[in-house]
Write an enzyme that holds these catalytic residues in place. Structure first.
Site, short mmCIF file in Angstrom:
data_model
loop_
_atom_site.label_atom_id
_atom_site.label_comp_id
_atom_site.label_asym_id
_atom_site.label_seq_id
_atom_site.Cartn_x
_atom_site.Cartn_y
_atom_site.Cartn_z
N TYR A 243 0.92 -0.88 -0.09
CA TYR A 243 -0.37 0.09 -0.28
C TYR A 243 0.94 1.45 0.45
O TYR A 243 1.04 2.24 -0.73
CB TYR A 243 -1.25 0.31 1.51
CG TYR A 243 -1.36 -0.99 0.68
CD1 TYR A 243 -3.24 -0.68 -0.33
CD2 TYR A 243 -2.22 -2.24 1.21
CE1 TYR A 243 -4.44 -1.34 -0.25
CE2 TYR A 243 -3.01 -3.13 0.68
CZ TYR A 243 -4.31 -2.86 -0.12
OH TYR A 243 -5.78 -3.62 -0.76
N ARG B 140 1.65 1.84 -3.15
CA ARG B 140 0.97 2.46 -4.20
C ARG B 140 0.31 4.11 -3.56
O ARG B 140 0.60 4.47 -4.91
CB ARG B 140 -0.56 1.44 -3.92
CG ARG B 140 -0.08 0.39 -4.88
CD ARG B 140 -2.20 -0.88 -4.56
NE ARG B 140 -3.01 -0.27 -4.62
CZ ARG B 140 -3.97 -0.40 -4.43
NH1 ARG B 140 -4.39 -1.58 -3.79
NH2 ARG B 140 -5.22 -0.09 -5.50
N GLN C 251 -14.83 1.80 -7.58
CA GLN C 251 -14.61 0.88 -6.94
C GLN C 251 -12.19 0.91 -6.51
O GLN C 251 -12.22 0.91 -5.81
CB GLN C 251 -14.15 -0.55 -8.10
CG GLN C 251 -15.38 -0.98 -8.34
CD GLN C 251 -15.65 -2.02 -9.62
OE1 GLN C 251 -15.51 -3.66 -9.50
NE2 GLN C 251 -15.59 -1.62 -10.66
N HIS D 108 -14.85 0.38 -2.11
CA HIS D 108 -14.47 -0.32 -1.60
C HIS D 108 -12.33 0.71 -0.77
O HIS D 108 -11.91 -0.05 -0.51
CB HIS D 108 -12.82 -0.74 -3.04
CG HIS D 108 -13.73 -1.87 -3.60
ND1 HIS D 108 -13.37 -2.45 -5.36
CD2 HIS D 108 -14.91 -2.52 -3.57
CE1 HIS D 108 -14.23 -2.97 -5.33
NE2 HIS D 108 -14.76 -3.15 -4.80
N CYS E 64 -7.30 2.16 12.28
CA CYS E 64 -7.14 1.70 13.95
C CYS E 64 -7.77 0.18 13.60
O CYS E 64 -9.06 -0.25 13.81
CB CYS E 64 -7.48 2.68 14.69
SG CYS E 64 -6.29 1.12 16.64
N CYS F 59 -9.39 0.90 17.68
CA CYS F 59 -10.82 1.30 18.24
C CYS F 59 -11.47 2.42 17.10
O CYS F 59 -12.14 2.89 17.10
CB CYS F 59 -10.30 2.32 18.86
SG CYS F 59 -9.17 3.73 18.03
N CYS G 226 -1.81 3.71 15.90
CA CYS G 226 -3.09 4.54 16.26
C CYS G 226 -2.47 5.67 17.36
O CYS G 226 -1.61 4.72 18.03
CB CYS G 226 -4.13 3.53 16.67
SG CYS G 226 -5.44 4.87 17.08
N THR H 147 -13.50 -1.10 -16.20
CA THR H 147 -13.46 -1.79 -15.09
C THR H 147 -14.06 -3.20 -15.80
O THR H 147 -14.67 -3.39 -16.71
CB THR H 147 -15.27 -1.76 -13.94
OG1 THR H 147 -14.37 -2.89 -13.58
CG2 THR H 147 -15.69 -1.51 -14.76
N PRO I 226 -11.29 -0.33 -23.87
CA PRO I 226 -10.70 -0.42 -24.91
C PRO I 226 -10.86 -1.91 -25.03
O PRO I 226 -10.35 -2.50 -26.42
CB PRO I 226 -9.11 -0.47 -24.48
CG PRO I 226 -9.07 -0.03 -23.39
CD PRO I 226 -10.27 0.40 -22.77
P1 OAD Z 1 -9.11 -4.55 -13.51
O1 OAD Z 1 -7.51 -4.25 -13.53
O2 OAD Z 1 -10.06 -5.91 -13.07
O3 OAD Z 1 -9.67 -3.40 -15.09
C1 OAD Z 1 -9.38 -2.56 -15.29
C2 OAD Z 1 -10.48 -2.46 -16.69
O4 OAD Z 1 -9.63 -1.07 -17.43
C3 OAD Z 1 -10.01 -3.80 -17.72
O5 OAD Z 1 -11.00 -4.21 -18.62
C4 OAD Z 1 -9.20 -2.72 -18.76
O6 OAD Z 1 -9.70 -3.25 -20.07
C5 OAD Z 1 -9.28 -1.77 -18.58
N1 OAD Z 1 -8.69 -0.43 -18.94
C6 OAD Z 1 -7.28 0.30 -19.20
N2 OAD Z 1 -6.81 0.83 -19.50
C7 OAD Z 1 -8.50 1.78 -19.78
C8 OAD Z 1 -8.35 2.88 -20.29
N3 OAD Z 1 -7.36 3.80 -20.67
N4 OAD Z 1 -9.84 3.92 -20.35
C9 OAD Z 1 -10.93 2.87 -20.46
N5 OAD Z 1 -10.85 0.88 -19.42
C10 OAD Z 1 -9.24 0.69 -18.95
O7 OAD Z 1 -9.71 -2.88 -12.12
P2 OAD Z 1 -10.86 -3.40 -11.94
O8 OAD Z 1 -12.37 -3.69 -12.33
O9 OAD Z 1 -11.63 -2.05 -11.60
O10 OAD Z 1 -10.46 -4.68 -5.39
O11 OAD Z 1 -11.15 -3.83 -10.65
C11 OAD Z 1 -12.24 -4.98 -9.37
C12 OAD Z 1 -11.60 -4.41 -8.12
O12 OAD Z 1 -10.56 -5.51 -8.00
C13 OAD Z 1 -10.77 -4.36 -7.51
O13 OAD Z 1 -11.03 -2.87 -7.08
C14 OAD Z 1 -9.28 -4.30 -6.92
C15 OAD Z 1 -9.11 -5.50 -7.69
O14 OAD Z 1 -8.78 -6.73 -6.92
C16 OAD Z 1 -10.40 -4.41 -4.42
O15 OAD Z 1 -8.17 -5.00 -3.93
C17 OAD Z 1 -10.44 -5.50 -3.50
#
Ligand code: OAD
Length: 251
Positions: A71, A74, A105, A123, A131, A134, A151, A192, A218
């Site tokens: 993290y 990131r 998300q 998310h 914490c 608490c 904490c 997504t 895409p």
């Molecule tokens: P993913 O990495 O699963 O998917 C990202 C999507 O973005 C893919 O379908 C790509 O094709 C698309 N993509 C890439 N570049 C793009 C662009 N320039 N414009 C539009 N689309 C593009 O990410 P999420 O779907 O966000 O959760 O993942 C869902 C959850 O899985 C996250 O919140 C995280 C992860 O594990 C946790 O950590 C709990």
């Protein structure tokens, strides 16, 4: 000529909305053009990393230092990033429309940084640490890991204020997101992979409640069969065109 033709959507959108609500579900692809990696696919954060080693309560209990290092990495990338044209277009759209909700998300805060106000973070957020005892919340740590953040109220371990695999979403946030999906006239699914539940169920909920679902991505995803329209293009390319059309309609 563009690989996608937005004209039919742009012509229809004002009529489809007609003062009714718009919901935009976003995922990591929306922030890809801000330089933040997505999770799945080549170069994604889950390539060579197992989510169960980095994003579960069990992983944190077993090895908090590895989880915090992930993290902190990131956060470092996020602190060097800024909203892109896609985030900014969504913020402009919110100002033009009577009711718009972003359900994201993403944990990067870039929608709010771009000026969007009505954002539901399914998310959680990378920018806050919570914490484990608490539940006090603090700004996310800035320095290197170790030391592990603790904490300032009770001394217990802090954790990122995000939702991990195997954990429940905030009931209030989920209830607001599912109500918004049920009540909207148009539902955009942007950037997504639509494979992580329960977020992935919102498009179906919206479609079953009568909304027109449009996808911007895409790559192919499981959403396509229920979508009224699919744009195989980047968010930062399509969203500014949609915002500009709404602006023209409002002028
Ligand atoms: P993913 O990495 O699963 O998917 C990202 C999507 O973005 C893919 O379908 C790509 O094709 C698309 N993509 C890439 N570049 C793009 C662009 N320039 N414009 C539009 N689309 C593009 O990410 P999420 O779907 O966000 O959760 O993942 C869902 C959850 O899985 C996250 O919140 C995280 C992860 O594990 C946790 O950590 C709990």
């Amino acid at each position: 000529m563009s690989a996608f033709d937005l004209t039919p959507l742009l012509d229809l959108l004002p009529e489809l909305l007609a003062g009714r609500p718009l919901v935009v579900l976003t995922g990591a692809g929306v922030s890809a053009e801000s330089g933040l990696p997505t999770f799945r696919g080549p170069g994604g954060m889950w390539e060579g990393n197992r989510p169960e080693d980095l994003a579960t309560p069990e992983a944190f209990a077993r090895d908090p230092e590895t989880v915090w290092r992930f993290y902190a990495w990131r956060l470092e990338k996020l602190r060097a990033a800024s909203p892109n044209e896609g985030h900014r277009a969504l913020a402009r759209m919110e100002r033009l429309l009577p009711r718009m909700t972003i359900v994201t998300q993403n944990v990067d805060g870039l929608h709010a940084a771009a000026g969007s106000r009505n954002v539901l973070e399914l998310h959680g957020t990378l920018l806050v640490a919570r914490c484990t005892d608490c539940e006090s919340r603090f700004p996310a740590p800035e320095g290197p890991i170790p030391p592990l953040p603790r904490c300032r109220v009770c001394g217990a371990a802090l954790r990122p204020d995000v939702v991990w695999f195997g954990e429940a979403l905030s009931p209030a946030t989920w209830s607001a997101a599912s109500s918004a999906a049920e009540e909207c006239a148009v539902f955009f699914v942007v950037g997504t992979s639509s494979v992580v539940a329960p977020a992935s169920s919102l498009a179906l909920l919206a479609a079953r409640s009568g909304a027109y679902v449009f996808e911007i991505n895409p790559e192919k995803t499981p959403i396509a069969p229920l979508a009224a329209g699919v744009f195989r293009a980047r968010a930062a390319e399509v969203l500014p065109a949609i915002a500009a059309a709404l602006q023209r309609g409002a002028a």
